[in-house]
Design a protein around this motif. Structure first.
Motif, PDB file in Angstrom:
ATOM      1  N   ASP A  20       8.102 -28.789 -32.495  1.00  0.00           N
ATOM      2  CA  ASP A  20       7.913 -28.439 -31.084  1.00  0.00           C
ATOM      3  C   ASP A  20       9.206 -27.924 -30.468  1.00  0.00           C
ATOM      4  O   ASP A  20       9.199 -26.949 -29.707  1.00  0.00           O
ATOM      5  CB  ASP A  20       7.421 -29.655 -30.295  1.00  0.00           C
ATOM      6  N   ILE A  21      10.328 -28.580 -30.787  1.00  0.00           N
ATOM      7  CA  ILE A  21      11.612 -28.141 -30.241  1.00  0.00           C
ATOM      8  C   ILE A  21      11.988 -26.781 -30.818  1.00  0.00           C
ATOM      9  O   ILE A  21      12.502 -25.904 -30.108  1.00  0.00           O
ATOM     10  CB  ILE A  21      12.714 -29.181 -30.536  1.00  0.00           C
ATOM     11  N   GLU A  22      11.715 -26.567 -32.095  1.00  0.00           N
ATOM     12  CA  GLU A  22      11.984 -25.272 -32.722  1.00  0.00           C
ATOM     13  C   GLU A  22      11.207 -24.159 -32.027  1.00  0.00           C
ATOM     14  O   GLU A  22      11.745 -23.071 -31.777  1.00  0.00           O
ATOM     15  CB  GLU A  22      11.633 -25.319 -34.201  1.00  0.00           C
ATOM     16  N   SER A  23       9.957 -24.416 -31.681  1.00  0.00           N
ATOM     17  CA  SER A  23       9.143 -23.425 -30.973  1.00  0.00           C
ATOM     18  C   SER A  23       9.737 -23.108 -29.606  1.00  0.00           C
ATOM     19  O   SER A  23       9.747 -21.947 -29.174  1.00  0.00           O
ATOM     20  CB  SER A  23       7.714 -23.931 -30.804  1.00  0.00           C
ATOM     21  N   ARG A  24      10.242 -24.137 -28.939  1.00  0.00           N
ATOM     22  CA  ARG A  24      10.829 -23.913 -27.618  1.00  0.00           C
ATOM     23  C   ARG A  24      12.167 -23.180 -27.716  1.00  0.00           C
ATOM     24  O   ARG A  24      12.511 -22.391 -26.835  1.00  0.00           O
ATOM     25  CB  ARG A  24      10.975 -25.226 -26.873  1.00  0.00           C
ATOM     26  N   VAL A  25      12.928 -23.437 -28.761  1.00  0.00           N
ATOM     27  CA  VAL A  25      14.163 -22.678 -28.980  1.00  0.00           C
ATOM     28  C   VAL A  25      13.835 -21.201 -29.165  1.00  0.00           C
ATOM     29  O   VAL A  25      14.474 -20.317 -28.576  1.00  0.00           O
ATOM     30  CB  VAL A  25      14.940 -23.219 -30.198  1.00  0.00           C
ATOM     31  N   ALA A  26      12.815 -20.927 -29.984  1.00  0.00           N
ATOM     32  CA  ALA A  26      12.405 -19.536 -30.223  1.00  0.00           C
ATOM     33  C   ALA A  26      11.991 -18.856 -28.930  1.00  0.00           C
ATOM     34  O   ALA A  26      12.337 -17.698 -28.664  1.00  0.00           O
ATOM     35  CB  ALA A  26      11.256 -19.501 -31.230  1.00  0.00           C
ATOM     36  N   GLU A  27      11.243 -19.572 -28.104  1.00  0.00           N
ATOM     37  CA  GLU A  27      10.810 -19.029 -26.815  1.00  0.00           C
ATOM     38  C   GLU A  27      11.998 -18.752 -25.906  1.00  0.00           C
ATOM     39  O   GLU A  27      12.078 -17.704 -25.254  1.00  0.00           O
ATOM     40  CB  GLU A  27       9.858 -20.024 -26.141  1.00  0.00           C
ATOM     41  N   SER A  28      12.943 -19.678 -25.863  1.00  0.00           N
ATOM     42  CA  SER A  28      14.089 -19.558 -24.973  1.00  0.00           C
ATOM     43  C   SER A  28      14.972 -18.361 -25.307  1.00  0.00           C
ATOM     44  O   SER A  28      15.408 -17.635 -24.415  1.00  0.00           O
ATOM     45  CB  SER A  28      14.929 -20.843 -25.022  1.00  0.00           C
ATOM     46  N   ILE A  29      15.253 -18.150 -26.593  1.00  0.00           N
ATOM     47  CA  ILE A  29      16.195 -17.086 -26.974  1.00  0.00           C
ATOM     48  C   ILE A  29      15.519 -15.734 -27.152  1.00  0.00           C
ATOM     49  O   ILE A  29      16.194 -14.724 -27.374  1.00  0.00           O
ATOM     50  CB  ILE A  29      16.966 -17.457 -28.254  1.00  0.00           C
ATOM     51  N   GLY A  30      14.165 -15.692 -27.064  1.00  0.00           N
ATOM     52  CA  GLY A  30      13.463 -14.415 -27.148  1.00  0.00           C
ATOM     53  C   GLY A  30      13.174 -13.936 -28.552  1.00  0.00           C
ATOM     54  O   GLY A  30      13.140 -12.720 -28.801  1.00  0.00           O
ATOM     55  N   MET A  31      12.935 -14.846 -29.481  1.00  0.00           N
ATOM     56  CA  MET A  31      12.559 -14.434 -30.834  1.00  0.00           C
ATOM     57  C   MET A  31      11.250 -13.651 -30.799  1.00  0.00           C
ATOM     58  O   MET A  31      10.351 -13.939 -30.023  1.00  0.00           O
ATOM     59  CB  MET A  31      12.420 -15.657 -31.735  1.00  0.00           C
ATOM     60  N   ASP A  32      11.177 -12.626 -31.662  1.00  0.00           N
ATOM     61  CA  ASP A  32       9.984 -11.777 -31.776  1.00  0.00           C
ATOM     62  C   ASP A  32       9.657 -11.054 -30.466  1.00  0.00           C
ATOM     63  O   ASP A  32       8.492 -10.805 -30.145  1.00  0.00           O
ATOM     64  CB  ASP A  32       8.774 -12.600 -32.235  1.00  0.00           C
ATOM     65  N   THR A  33      10.697 -10.753 -29.674  1.00  0.00           N
ATOM     66  CA  THR A  33      10.525  -9.945 -28.465  1.00  0.00           C
ATOM     67  C   THR A  33      11.540  -8.808 -28.498  1.00  0.00           C
ATOM     68  O   THR A  33      12.366  -8.716 -29.419  1.00  0.00           O
ATOM     69  CB  THR A  33      10.754 -10.771 -27.179  1.00  0.00           C
ATOM     70  N   SER A  34      11.510  -7.968 -27.486  1.00  0.00           N
ATOM     71  CA  SER A  34      12.447  -6.831 -27.425  1.00  0.00           C
ATOM     72  C   SER A  34      13.885  -7.275 -27.239  1.00  0.00           C
ATOM     73  O   SER A  34      14.814  -6.481 -27.465  1.00  0.00           O
ATOM     74  CB  SER A  34      12.048  -5.892 -26.283  1.00  0.00           C
TER      75      SER A  34
END
Length: 525
Positions: A332-346
């Protein structure tokens, strides 16, 4: 509009900034305008067809929002948000983040139905479709500049001078109040004001135990600045905790997204009541952008790509350090890290270093450190943060990691400047509140190849029943007596709820705020 900033080298108050915002025609123009500002602000624009929210690079003015039945609710008052938002559902992941790091990451809050504005973000609510769109007018990136130490020192002094000239311009002759701790950042604030001959300065220190008071008073005396403190007792802290003022402060201090720090509130209330700090003072805390770029693990510098699992491990190791017995759900924390830093986005980070720094700036920096300025808002004082000046941020962004790591160049610079301006020895100049052997070892070795072994050794001791028994038998009494903040609980409560935490006060305060323990009568929605 809240805040103040420089636009095209001219100081603008909130009213002028609001007028300039109204001159923008769309999100693109607004984004360009906000990117050109150098200062601290938050924006809410309610137009006929849309509602727009925006924050500065550091998110110095927290804003919360929720959408229900095609309408958006917006406020900086957490108490109002929880009352006006329909039935609320606590997020279990958010609770873990709050309990172990003291804040909730990304746009999440303690409640699933309420979101928080993020740093450098623009949120647009379309009133016809009830859709939310988000944009970034600022995203942290890194560079690979090369510069030698002599050039670095010259450039640093130039940028520092310019940043503090802007501070002096913003102060406009008002008294500047410097919260002087035993560390380097607030010391640099005082040194630069002395260097630029700004005389209307008062320094103060809040007692949290240790030798902070003695060090701070000595710095103020060496620089010729008046210094004040307030003797706040355990009983006065208990009265504050059980008063309506506590609730009011927490609701105004963004508690839904991060645990507020009440440390300065009773002391500043007393100093204000006694007239020791002027009503029109401009508070200047020593928050520095460098702090989010100083401790990138060396392993991440050697990484060729972003390994999200390892990145998350390093983030948890450094920043999820409260209530160590709480289980952290890694996925869950890994998913939130990805969301925060913009993984898989522009705006996906280009490197592990960039990803790590971006997370620290966007999360810990904004929601834990910068949020400390809420106390000045709460008590009706204005504030400015020169070490978060845009030019200083850009300077540190370009500095090679070897000079940023563990703040080696920065702290050496301050020691030399203090020795010169304060006419003290280098030994005196390097005296700080954080001189313990364990902290010095950790600071030097964190991120190195042997850090995992050292860290595990610390963890074995910190999590051992031997440490807990030793603390209960020999240390908790001294900790309680030396720090008046523990007046929010009894000695027996401290012993009952202590389960080996390294950072005891805020660990227990976070659990109390989440209503997992009961230190008294405070009940937050």
């Amino acid at each position: 509009m809240r805040g103040h900033a420089f636009y095209k080298d001219e100081y603008q108050d909130a009213e002028n900034l609001a007028s300039l915002v109204q001159e923008t025609d769309d999100v693109e123009e607004l984004s360009e305008f906000l990117s050109s500002l150098n200062g601290f602000f938050s924006v809410v624009v309610d137009a006929d067809d849309e509602t727009v929210l925006a924050s500065d690079r550091m998110r110095t003015g927290p804003v919360f929002y929720s959408v229900d039945d095609g309408k958006i609710l917006v406020s900086d008052d957490c108490g109002w948000m929880t009352k006006e938002t329909p039935p609320l559902t606590r997020s279990k992941v958010s609770e873990v983040e709050y309990e172990t790091s003291r804040f909730v990451t990304s746009s999440n809050t303690l409640y699933k139905e309420i979101s928080q504005l993020q740093s450098g973000e623009i949120v647009v609510f379309d009133k016809s479709s009830a859709d939310i769109s988000t944009y970034q007018h600022h995203t942290h990136t890194t560079t690979n500049s090369r510069i030698d130490e002599d050039e670095l020192r010259i450039e640093f002094q130039r940028v520092l001078d310019a940043a503090f000239e802007r501070l002096i311009d913003a102060a406009d002759g008002r008294p500047i109040a410097v919260p002087l701790s035993g560390g380097y950042d607030s010391r640099l604030i005082a040194l630069m004001l002395k260097r630029l001959e700004y005389e209307n300065v008062i320094t103060y220190t809040v007692n949290t135990g240790g030798d902070t008071l003695a060090i701070a008073e000595r710095v103020a005396e060496n620089l010729g600045f008046p210094w004040v403190t307030a003797n706040v007792t355990h009983d006065e802290w208990g009265e504050f905790y059980n008063s309506d003022t506590w609730d009011e402060f927490f609701h105004s201090a963004a508690y839904l997204g991060g645990l507020p720090s009440p440390t300065e509130v009773p002391a500043l209330m007393k100093l204000k009541r006694l007239g020791k700090i002027p009503e029109d003072a401009l508070f200047v805390p020593g928050h520095s952008a460098l702090d989010s770029m100083k401790a990138t693990p060396e392993e991440l510098e050697r990484a060729n790509d972003i390994q999200l699992g390892r990145l998350t491990d390093h983030i948890v190791d450094q920043h999820f350090k409260y209530n160590e017995s709480t289980r952290i759900p890694s996925c869950d924390i890994e998913s939130r890290v990805a969301e925060s830093i913009g993984m898989d986005t522009s705006i996906e980070p280009r490197s592990s270093v960039e990803a790590f720094e971006r997370w620290r700036l966007k999360e810990r920096r904004a929601k834990l450190i910068i949020n400390g300025s809420r106390v000045y808002d709460f008590l009706g004082w204005d504030w400015w943060m020169p070490l978060e000046d845009e030019a200083l941020y850009e300077f540190w962004r370009r500095v090679p990691m070897s000079y940023k790591r563990h703040r080696s160049f920065y702290e050496e610079y301050i020691k030399i400047l203090y020795a010169d301006i304060g006419a003290v020895s280098i030994d005196e100049a390097k005296s700080t509140e954080d001189d313990s052997f364990k902290l010095m070892v950790a600071d030097k070795l964190r991120g190195s190849l042997i850090w995992p072994l050292v860290s595990r050794s610390y963890a074995l001791w910190d999590n051992s029943w031997m440490k807990q028994k030793y603390m209960v038998e020999y240390k908790l009494e001294d900790i309680y007596q030396s720090d008046p903040r523990y007046g929010i609980m009894s000695k027996s409560e401290l012993k009952e709820y202590y389960d080996g935490q390294s950072y005891i006060f805020f660990s227990l305060l976070s659990r109390d705020t989440l209503e997992k323990i009961d230190l008294g009568t405070v009940e937050l929605s």
